[in-house]
Scaffold this motif. Structure first.
Motif, PDB file in Angstrom:
ATOM      1  N   GLU A   9       0.812  -1.220   0.000  1.00 49.06           N
ATOM      2  CA  GLU A   9       0.000   0.000   0.000  1.00 49.06           C
ATOM      3  C   GLU A   9       0.850   1.276   0.000  1.00 49.06           C
ATOM      4  O   GLU A   9       0.319   2.369  -0.139  1.00 49.06           O
ATOM      5  CB  GLU A   9      -0.920   0.011   1.229  1.00 49.06           C
ATOM      6  N   CYS A  10       2.150   1.149   0.158  1.00 47.39           N
ATOM      7  CA  CYS A  10       3.046   2.297   0.302  1.00 47.39           C
ATOM      8  C   CYS A  10       3.423   2.888  -1.055  1.00 47.39           C
ATOM      9  O   CYS A  10       3.932   2.185  -1.937  1.00 47.39           O
ATOM     10  CB  CYS A  10       4.307   1.877   1.057  1.00 47.39           C
ATOM     11  N   LEU A  11       3.184   4.186  -1.210  1.00 47.79           N
ATOM     12  CA  LEU A  11       3.517   4.890  -2.447  1.00 47.79           C
ATOM     13  C   LEU A  11       4.981   4.717  -2.818  1.00 47.79           C
ATOM     14  O   LEU A  11       5.314   4.407  -3.968  1.00 47.79           O
ATOM     15  CB  LEU A  11       3.186   6.377  -2.291  1.00 47.79           C
ATOM     16  N   PHE A  12       5.884   4.909  -1.860  1.00 49.27           N
ATOM     17  CA  PHE A  12       7.311   4.837  -2.180  1.00 49.27           C
ATOM     18  C   PHE A  12       7.762   3.406  -2.454  1.00 49.27           C
ATOM     19  O   PHE A  12       8.623   3.188  -3.314  1.00 49.27           O
ATOM     20  CB  PHE A  12       8.150   5.498  -1.092  1.00 49.27           C
ATOM     21  N   CYS A  13       7.187   2.413  -1.780  1.00 48.59           N
ATOM     22  CA  CYS A  13       7.491   1.016  -2.121  1.00 48.59           C
ATOM     23  C   CYS A  13       7.082   0.731  -3.564  1.00 48.59           C
ATOM     24  O   CYS A  13       7.798   0.046  -4.302  1.00 48.59           O
ATOM     25  CB  CYS A  13       6.773   0.058  -1.175  1.00 48.59           C
ATOM     26  N   ARG A  14       5.963   1.290  -3.961  1.00 49.53           N
ATOM     27  CA  ARG A  14       5.475   1.072  -5.325  1.00 49.53           C
ATOM     28  C   ARG A  14       6.343   1.795  -6.349  1.00 49.53           C
ATOM     29  O   ARG A  14       6.554   1.293  -7.453  1.00 49.53           O
ATOM     30  CB  ARG A  14       4.016   1.475  -5.423  1.00 49.53           C
ATOM     31  N   ILE A  15       6.875   2.965  -6.011  1.00 49.17           N
ATOM     32  CA  ILE A  15       7.821   3.651  -6.905  1.00 49.17           C
ATOM     33  C   ILE A  15       9.103   2.830  -7.018  1.00 49.17           C
ATOM     34  O   ILE A  15       9.607   2.610  -8.123  1.00 49.17           O
ATOM     35  CB  ILE A  15       8.113   5.085  -6.408  1.00 49.17           C
ATOM     36  N   VAL A  16       9.633   2.365  -5.893  1.00 51.35           N
ATOM     37  CA  VAL A  16      10.848   1.546  -5.901  1.00 51.35           C
ATOM     38  C   VAL A  16      10.641   0.298  -6.761  1.00 51.35           C
ATOM     39  O   VAL A  16      11.530  -0.106  -7.518  1.00 51.35           O
ATOM     40  CB  VAL A  16      11.275   1.171  -4.465  1.00 51.35           C
ATOM     41  N   ALA A  17       9.451  -0.297  -6.693  1.00 52.94           N
ATOM     42  CA  ALA A  17       9.150  -1.514  -7.465  1.00 52.94           C
ATOM     43  C   ALA A  17       8.885  -1.225  -8.942  1.00 52.94           C
ATOM     44  O   ALA A  17       8.756  -2.156  -9.736  1.00 52.94           O
ATOM     45  CB  ALA A  17       7.946  -2.223  -6.853  1.00 52.94           C
ATOM     46  N   GLY A  18       8.782   0.042  -9.312  1.00 53.52           N
ATOM     47  CA  GLY A  18       8.510   0.399 -10.708  1.00 53.52           C
ATOM     48  C   GLY A  18       7.041   0.354 -11.069  1.00 53.52           C
ATOM     49  O   GLY A  18       6.690   0.457 -12.238  1.00 53.52           O
ATOM     50  N   GLU A  19       6.162   0.224 -10.076  1.00 46.58           N
ATOM     51  CA  GLU A  19       4.724   0.162 -10.338  1.00 46.58           C
ATOM     52  C   GLU A  19       4.116   1.538 -10.578  1.00 46.58           C
ATOM     53  O   GLU A  19       3.074   1.648 -11.221  1.00 46.58           O
ATOM     54  CB  GLU A  19       4.008  -0.499  -9.150  1.00 46.58           C
ATOM     55  N   ILE A  20       4.741   2.561 -10.029  1.00 41.99           N
ATOM     56  CA  ILE A  20       4.292   3.945 -10.205  1.00 41.99           C
ATOM     57  C   ILE A  20       5.454   4.707 -10.811  1.00 41.99           C
ATOM     58  O   ILE A  20       6.583   4.619 -10.319  1.00 41.99           O
ATOM     59  CB  ILE A  20       3.865   4.572  -8.853  1.00 41.99           C
ATOM     60  N   PRO A  21       5.207   5.450 -11.888  1.00 42.76           N
ATOM     61  CA  PRO A  21       6.321   6.167 -12.520  1.00 42.76           C
ATOM     62  C   PRO A  21       6.839   7.311 -11.659  1.00 42.76           C
ATOM     63  O   PRO A  21       6.092   7.951 -10.914  1.00 42.76           O
ATOM     64  CB  PRO A  21       5.713   6.694 -13.821  1.00 42.76           C
TER      65      PRO A  21
END
Length: 118
Positions: A9-21
């Motif tokens: 659910e974490c925005l920054f985890c998702r950025i690190v994973a490449g899920e959010i540009p």
């Protein structure tokens, strides 16, 4: 580690994973640096650990090497942007402005900054 390595659910985890540009400016073994979407200075980059921890003290406690890499990445980013002088800011808690509860350092440079901040 006392916290999970990622939080779906974490925005920054998702950025690190490449899920959010995001505009990534540097990647290290333990960190990722990307431009802030609401910059407060000509250079405003966030440096985050790849592993999820809620704030700077938690990262320092869980992974001292990652905490050190945050500071070194901040310097690398500032220099790459043409700055020897820069500010590193950690907000730790909602009461001081932390809105994403994944450790992140704000790297600010490119304009005069007063003291005290805030």
């Amino acid at each position: 580690m006392s916290t999970p390595s990622t939080d779906p659910e974490c925005l920054f985890c998702r950025i690190v994973a490449g899920e959010i540009p995001a505009e990534i400016v540097h990647e290290g073994e333990r960190t990722v640096a990307f431009r802030d979407i609401a910059p407060q200075a000509p250079t405003h980059v966030l440096v985050v650990p790849r592993a999820h921890t809620p704030n700077a003290p938690a990262t320092a406690e869980d992974d001292a090497a990652a905490f050190a890499e945050i500071a070194l990445t901040a310097r690398t980013v500032a220099r790459a942007e043409g700055h020897e002088d820069f500010r590193i800011v950690f907000n730790c808690g909602a009461g001081v402005g932390q809105t994403v509860f994944h450790t992140h350092a704000h790297v600010l440079a490119g304009r005069p900054m007063g003291w005290p901040p805030g």
